[in-house]
Each structure stands twice: as structure tokens, then as C-alpha cells.
Scaffold this motif. Structure first.
Motif: not given
Length: 287
Positions: A253-255, A258-259
Motif C-alpha cells: 500500500k506504499k503509494t 503516501e497519498t
């Protein structure tokens, strides 16, 4: 909050942390007083026990090449602490080694050296160096007695790096005795021993060479471990934003993370909701 409401009818409920509602319902206690007409009593507790000498002693453990010396020395200097390199201490102490480790191992062997490491830990357990960071040797956990002593210590930080980074750091190191076996074998054998000996893990990203930021992150961890972290800077924000992450698996779920955490002042990682609460899994997720 539910227990507070129940406490209006059942008098034997004690909530020891009044601020537990601040995150989700800051005005909760005022609302209870006005809407439910409930009055609360603040219980008195004896003062917390004074910190022991051992509580201000921090041990750093981990493989060779992870940065125990550089991070420990830098943090000690930045935070006004003492710093001890265990290997140097052993070499200088006439009742322990009294000679360079490489020479001692060549004459007496690794088993004798490990016994001296245990003796050193016993000395510190009996009289802990105050306000001190101790960078231990990479193989200190090879002895069951040493693991037991470290497990009993208050503050032991496991510095964790990926195998490839450790191998790269040791590729040209000739200053210390050779392992006599593949670095990967040593790495995998010691990993669970480091985990069993530690109370904190400082996990570094694979290939991360941003040393100024790594140093800052490590300094902050030390302040948390010693109870010196000052949260007033966050509390003084006129408007602050808090995000609680409840994913079972963070790495995928990295992206998204970051959001959703953009401009957040504080981020809570719900470790208890991960697929596993084992230390290696958690460390891998939060890197």
C-alpha cells in the motif's frame, strides 16, 4: 469512552489515562458532564518509581556493518551521552582481553572471546554505565548467556539492515577476524538471536545511504527510549492532522499510504492489525 459511560452506573471503574479520548473525541469529558450530568473524580496514585541506572543504558546490537559504531557515536555526541565501543572496551580492559581482538582470537579461539563478552556484559549488568550508548560486537548474541543478559536489560536496540547491504559493507573490511563461513549463513543464524535479545528494532531501508536522515531518525529513537521525546512541538500546532493506518499489510500500500498521509503531522501504524505481530514481519512492513 464506553467504560466512562458505564461508570455512571457502576462506581468501580477507574480510567487511568484521561487523555485516551483526546484523539477521537477531545470534548468527551465535557460532553459527559453536561449531557449526562456525570461528575468524575480524579484518583490519586503514588509517584512513579525513579528510573534505575540501567534505564539510561542503551545497548546496540546487530550484524557487522549495520552502523552500530557510527550511529551510536553520532547519537551520543548529538544528545550529550557517553558512548562505549564494546570491542575497544574489551581490548583495553586488562582483565578481559588486554590485546587486539584479532590477536586474542588467533591465540585463544572464538569460544574464549565469547566468554569474555559475557563477562563484560555481567560487569555492566552489575554496575550499568549511566546515560551511555554501548555498541556491542556483532557476534555477542552467539552466546546463550549473552542473549539472556541482553534480554534482561531495559534498552537493547537491534540495528537491522538487509543482507545485501551488510555484504556490501563488509566486502573490503580486513580490520576484524574473518567469519570462517559465508556472511549469509551468519546473518540468518543471528537474526532470531538479535530479535530475542532486543527490546527495540531500528530497521533501515534496503540500499538507503541517506546517512544524515538515518542519523536524525536514530537520534529521535534514542530520545523516545530514554523518555526525552518532546511532543510539545506537535501539540502547539494550531491545526494538526492525524492519520491511523489499519492495513493488514503495508508494503503493498506504499503509494496509497503516501497519498493519505500527505501533510499529516502524526501517523499511527496499527501493528496489532497486521497479518503477523512477529518482530521480523513488523520491521519489514514499517521500513
Amino acid at each position: 469512552m464506553s467504560f466512562a459511560v458505564l461508570g455512571a452506573y457502576w462506581p468501580h471503574i477507574v480510567i487511568t489515562d484521561k487523555e485516551c479520548t483526546d484523539k477521537t473525541f477531545p470534548s468527551f469529558w465535557d460532553e459527559c458532564s453536561t449531557a449526562l450530568r456525570v461528575s468524575f473524580q480524579v484518583p490519586s496514585y503514588p509517584p512513579p518509581p525513579l528510573a534505575t541506572k540501567a534505564a539510561s543504558t542503551i545497548y546496540l546490537i546487530g550484524m557487522r556493518g549495520v552502523g552500530k559504531t557510527s550511529l551510536g557515536k553520532h547519537a551520543a555526541s548529538a544528545l550529550g551521552l557517553h558512548w562505549i565501543d564494546m570491542d575497544e572496551y574489551l581490548e583495553a580492559h586488562p582483565l578481559l582481553l588486554g590485546m587486539p581482538i584479532k590477536e586474542y582470537v588467533a591465540v585463544h579461539g572464538w569460544a574464549a572471546f565469547r566468554a569474555q563478552e559475557v563477562a563484560c556484559l555481567q560487569l555492566w549488568a552489575q554496575d550499568p554505565p549511566q546515560n551511555t550508548i554501548i555498541s556491542c560486537g556483532g557476534g555477542v548474541v552467539e552466546s546463550a548467556a549473552a542473549v539472556a543478559l541482553l534480554a534482561q536489560a531495559s534498552n537493547v536496540i537491534y540495528l537491522q539492515r538487509e543482507l545485501a547491504d551488510v555484504q556490501a559493507a563488509l566486502a573490503h573490511d580486513t580490520s576484524r577476524p574473518a567469519y570462517g563461513e559465508a556472511i549469509a549463513d551468519v546473518f540468518h543464524r543471528r537474526a532470531p538471536l538479535f530479535a530475542a535479545s532486543s527490546s527495540f528494532v531500528f530497521a533501515m531501508l534496503a540500499g538507503d545511504v541517506d546517512y544524515p536522515r538515518i542519523n536524525r531518525d536514530f537520534e529521535r529513537l534514542i530520545t523516545v527510549v530514554l523518555g526525552r521525546f518532546d511532543s510539545n512541538a506537535l501539540k502547539s500546532q494550531p491545526d494538526s492532522y492525524f492519520v491511523s493506518l489499519t492495513f493488514p499489510h503495508y508494503t503493498s500500500k506504499k503509494t496509497l499510504i503516501e497519498t493519505v498521509t500527505h501533510k499529516a503531522h502524526a501517523v499511527e501504524l496499527r501493528v496489532d492489525l497486521l497479518e503477523s505481530v512477529e518482530k521480523p514481519f513488523i520491521a519489514h512492513q514499517v521500513r
